[in-house]
Scaffold this motif. Sequence first.
Motif, PDB file in Angstrom:
ATOM      1  N   ASP A  47      -6.915 -20.400  -3.728  1.00 38.24           N
ATOM      2  CA  ASP A  47      -6.855 -21.839  -3.457  1.00 38.24           C
ATOM      3  C   ASP A  47      -7.367 -22.167  -2.059  1.00 38.24           C
ATOM      4  O   ASP A  47      -7.991 -23.206  -1.837  1.00 38.24           O
ATOM      5  CB  ASP A  47      -5.409 -22.345  -3.573  1.00 38.24           C
ATOM      6  N   ALA A  48      -7.083 -21.276  -1.116  1.00 36.76           N
ATOM      7  CA  ALA A  48      -7.379 -21.558   0.292  1.00 36.76           C
ATOM      8  C   ALA A  48      -8.825 -21.287   0.678  1.00 36.76           C
ATOM      9  O   ALA A  48      -9.303 -21.832   1.667  1.00 36.76           O
ATOM     10  CB  ALA A  48      -6.456 -20.729   1.185  1.00 36.76           C
ATOM     11  N   LEU A  49      -9.506 -20.426  -0.088  1.00 35.04           N
ATOM     12  CA  LEU A  49     -10.855 -20.013   0.299  1.00 35.04           C
ATOM     13  C   LEU A  49     -11.915 -20.695  -0.560  1.00 35.04           C
ATOM     14  O   LEU A  49     -11.694 -20.976  -1.735  1.00 35.04           O
ATOM     15  CB  LEU A  49     -10.995 -18.495   0.171  1.00 35.04           C
ATOM     16  N   SER A  50     -13.067 -20.913   0.044  1.00 34.84           N
ATOM     17  CA  SER A  50     -14.201 -21.480  -0.699  1.00 34.84           C
ATOM     18  C   SER A  50     -15.115 -20.394  -1.250  1.00 34.84           C
ATOM     19  O   SER A  50     -15.885 -20.631  -2.179  1.00 34.84           O
ATOM     20  CB  SER A  50     -15.004 -22.413   0.216  1.00 34.84           C
ATOM     21  N   VAL A  51     -15.051 -19.202  -0.689  1.00 32.32           N
ATOM     22  CA  VAL A  51     -15.882 -18.098  -1.134  1.00 32.32           C
ATOM     23  C   VAL A  51     -15.232 -17.440  -2.360  1.00 32.32           C
ATOM     24  O   VAL A  51     -14.007 -17.408  -2.470  1.00 32.32           O
ATOM     25  CB  VAL A  51     -16.040 -17.072   0.013  1.00 32.32           C
ATOM     26  N   PRO A  52     -16.027 -16.941  -3.327  1.00 34.80           N
ATOM     27  CA  PRO A  52     -15.451 -16.279  -4.505  1.00 34.80           C
ATOM     28  C   PRO A  52     -14.587 -15.079  -4.127  1.00 34.80           C
ATOM     29  O   PRO A  52     -14.867 -14.364  -3.166  1.00 34.80           O
ATOM     30  CB  PRO A  52     -16.680 -15.839  -5.301  1.00 34.80           C
ATOM     31  N   VAL A  53     -13.541 -14.861  -4.914  1.00 34.32           N
ATOM     32  CA  VAL A  53     -12.552 -13.820  -4.634  1.00 34.32           C
ATOM     33  C   VAL A  53     -12.528 -12.791  -5.756  1.00 34.32           C
ATOM     34  O   VAL A  53     -12.467 -13.141  -6.939  1.00 34.32           O
ATOM     35  CB  VAL A  53     -11.152 -14.430  -4.471  1.00 34.32           C
ATOM     36  N   TYR A  54     -12.559 -11.519  -5.366  1.00 29.97           N
ATOM     37  CA  TYR A  54     -12.330 -10.404  -6.288  1.00 29.97           C
ATOM     38  C   TYR A  54     -10.950  -9.814  -6.016  1.00 29.97           C
ATOM     39  O   TYR A  54     -10.589  -9.577  -4.860  1.00 29.97           O
ATOM     40  CB  TYR A  54     -13.365  -9.289  -6.091  1.00 29.97           C
ATOM     41  N   LEU A  55     -10.204  -9.565  -7.056  1.00 19.09           N
ATOM     42  CA  LEU A  55      -8.995  -8.770  -6.949  1.00 19.09           C
ATOM     43  C   LEU A  55      -9.415  -7.329  -6.642  1.00 19.09           C
ATOM     44  O   LEU A  55     -10.528  -6.914  -6.966  1.00 19.09           O
ATOM     45  CB  LEU A  55      -8.196  -8.801  -8.254  1.00 19.09           C
ATOM     46  N   TYR A  56      -8.526  -6.550  -6.047  1.00 22.63           N
ATOM     47  CA  TYR A  56      -8.835  -5.163  -5.712  1.00 22.63           C
ATOM     48  C   TYR A  56      -7.598  -4.338  -6.041  1.00 22.63           C
ATOM     49  O   TYR A  56      -6.553  -4.461  -5.400  1.00 22.63           O
ATOM     50  CB  TYR A  56      -9.218  -5.074  -4.232  1.00 22.63           C
ATOM     51  N   ASN A  57      -7.737  -3.489  -7.051  1.00 28.51           N
ATOM     52  CA  ASN A  57      -6.625  -2.702  -7.575  1.00 28.51           C
ATOM     53  C   ASN A  57      -6.783  -1.237  -7.187  1.00 28.51           C
ATOM     54  O   ASN A  57      -7.711  -0.560  -7.628  1.00 28.51           O
ATOM     55  CB  ASN A  57      -6.599  -2.818  -9.111  1.00 28.51           C
ATOM     56  N   ILE A  58      -5.896  -0.751  -6.320  1.00 23.60           N
ATOM     57  CA  ILE A  58      -5.904   0.664  -5.915  1.00 23.60           C
ATOM     58  C   ILE A  58      -4.451   1.092  -5.697  1.00 23.60           C
ATOM     59  O   ILE A  58      -3.996   1.312  -4.566  1.00 23.60           O
ATOM     60  CB  ILE A  58      -6.807   0.895  -4.678  1.00 23.60           C
ATOM     61  N   PRO A  59      -3.686   1.183  -6.779  1.00 20.10           N
ATOM     62  CA  PRO A  59      -2.231   1.386  -6.677  1.00 20.10           C
ATOM     63  C   PRO A  59      -1.814   2.675  -5.996  1.00 20.10           C
ATOM     64  O   PRO A  59      -0.728   2.728  -5.408  1.00 20.10           O
ATOM     65  CB  PRO A  59      -1.774   1.351  -8.141  1.00 20.10           C
ATOM     66  N   ALA A  60      -2.655   3.703  -6.030  1.00 21.95           N
ATOM     67  CA  ALA A  60      -2.276   4.957  -5.364  1.00 21.95           C
ATOM     68  C   ALA A  60      -2.134   4.765  -3.863  1.00 21.95           C
ATOM     69  O   ALA A  60      -1.379   5.500  -3.215  1.00 21.95           O
ATOM     70  CB  ALA A  60      -3.314   6.035  -5.662  1.00 21.95           C
ATOM     71  N   ARG A  61      -2.826   3.787  -3.300  1.00 22.31           N
ATOM     72  CA  ARG A  61      -2.773   3.539  -1.861  1.00 22.31           C
ATOM     73  C   ARG A  61      -1.840   2.391  -1.497  1.00 22.31           C
ATOM     74  O   ARG A  61      -1.226   2.408  -0.432  1.00 22.31           O
ATOM     75  CB  ARG A  61      -4.189   3.247  -1.326  1.00 22.31           C
ATOM     76  N   THR A  62      -1.747   1.390  -2.350  1.00 20.35           N
ATOM     77  CA  THR A  62      -0.937   0.216  -2.008  1.00 20.35           C
ATOM     78  C   THR A  62       0.487   0.297  -2.533  1.00 20.35           C
ATOM     79  O   THR A  62       1.382  -0.352  -1.996  1.00 20.35           O
ATOM     80  CB  THR A  62      -1.571  -1.062  -2.581  1.00 20.35           C
ATOM     81  N   GLY A  63       0.687   1.055  -3.608  1.00 19.26           N
ATOM     82  CA  GLY A  63       2.001   1.077  -4.241  1.00 19.26           C
ATOM     83  C   GLY A  63       2.222  -0.090  -5.184  1.00 19.26           C
ATOM     84  O   GLY A  63       3.273  -0.183  -5.828  1.00 19.26           O
ATOM     85  N   ASN A  64       1.250  -0.981  -5.292  1.00 18.83           N
ATOM     86  CA  ASN A  64       1.339  -2.141  -6.181  1.00 18.83           C
ATOM     87  C   ASN A  64       0.164  -2.137  -7.146  1.00 18.83           C
ATOM     88  O   ASN A  64      -0.999  -2.108  -6.721  1.00 18.83           O
ATOM     89  CB  ASN A  64       1.332  -3.439  -5.369  1.00 18.83           C
ATOM     90  N   LYS A  65       0.475  -2.173  -8.422  1.00 25.49           N
ATOM     91  CA  LYS A  65      -0.547  -2.136  -9.465  1.00 25.49           C
ATOM     92  C   LYS A  65      -0.761  -3.528 -10.041  1.00 25.49           C
ATOM     93  O   LYS A  65       0.200  -4.226 -10.389  1.00 25.49           O
ATOM     94  CB  LYS A  65      -0.117  -1.182 -10.585  1.00 25.49           C
TER      95      LYS A  65
END
Length: 296
Positions: free
Chosen positions: A125-143
């Motif tokens: 909502d806040a950005l005008s540039v297109p956004v990609y999600l980035y999924n790397i659960p082994a590093r973030t702990g969140n899938k």
Amino acid sequence: MSNPKGPFVAIVTPFDDREEVNVTALTRQIERQAAAGNGVFCAGTNGEFYTLSFEEKVLVAKTSVEAAAGRVPVLAHVGEISTHQTIVLGKAVEKLGVAAVSVVAPSFIACSQDELITHYTRVADALSVPVYLYNIPARTGNKIEPETAARLADHPNIVGIKDSAGSEESLDGFLAIARSRKNFDVLVGPDHLILHGLRNGASGCISGLGNIAPLTLNAIWNAHVAGDAAAADAAQAHYGDLRKALYAHGFPPTMVKRALYLAMPEVGKSRGPAIVSDEVNDKVALVSKTFAEAVA
């Protein structure tokens, strides 16, 4: 404007002897990738975003856009732990001319899927540039679950996902979403799944190994687009050999940076606490000698 497609390299962030960002060396790496025909993904995992300050992330994005000079698209990673800081960084970076930004799932804080939806919705909502999600659960702990990605795909400013979970199962779950929608793309993160992803509908890839072998990465994409299955298989197999030879020795981004450093010393070493022992350095040196590709 259509979403960026094709092969992207998760470009390393060069450091000088004082561990300061080496803008000159970064510019040369961007030019090297552009010459090979690869887009650039800056300040990602292989760019050591987790060691960079806010100002350095902006500097890396600015340098990347200026060095690419419109020849290839530049994607920038802007994910932070908090929603607020992600938005602040995103607003600073979107002014620089990047084609899109990616936002890794928050780390350290254990997030529910509803919290992830709220996080990404606020950012988009806040950005005008297109956004990609980035999924790397082994590093973030969140899938990021496929069902969550499907809900977020309804947002007009969320255009796809970079999946680096590492399995065909994970990648295929997101590819199924992309095949059912016109404006949600999948960018393949794991180097060994690039061709699998492309053959099943991925719009491109973001590869760490492309720092070492940019021509092979580009060959996978071009052979696939040309419908030359044998050539695509051969390029992917060569890439797989590189992955196996290099990643056996330690944390992949550190190994990539060290292999590139041994071929092109001006990129510098990884910032601490990453350490490469003499024994590992010697093994990586052999990999670098065998696989590193120079691009005029």
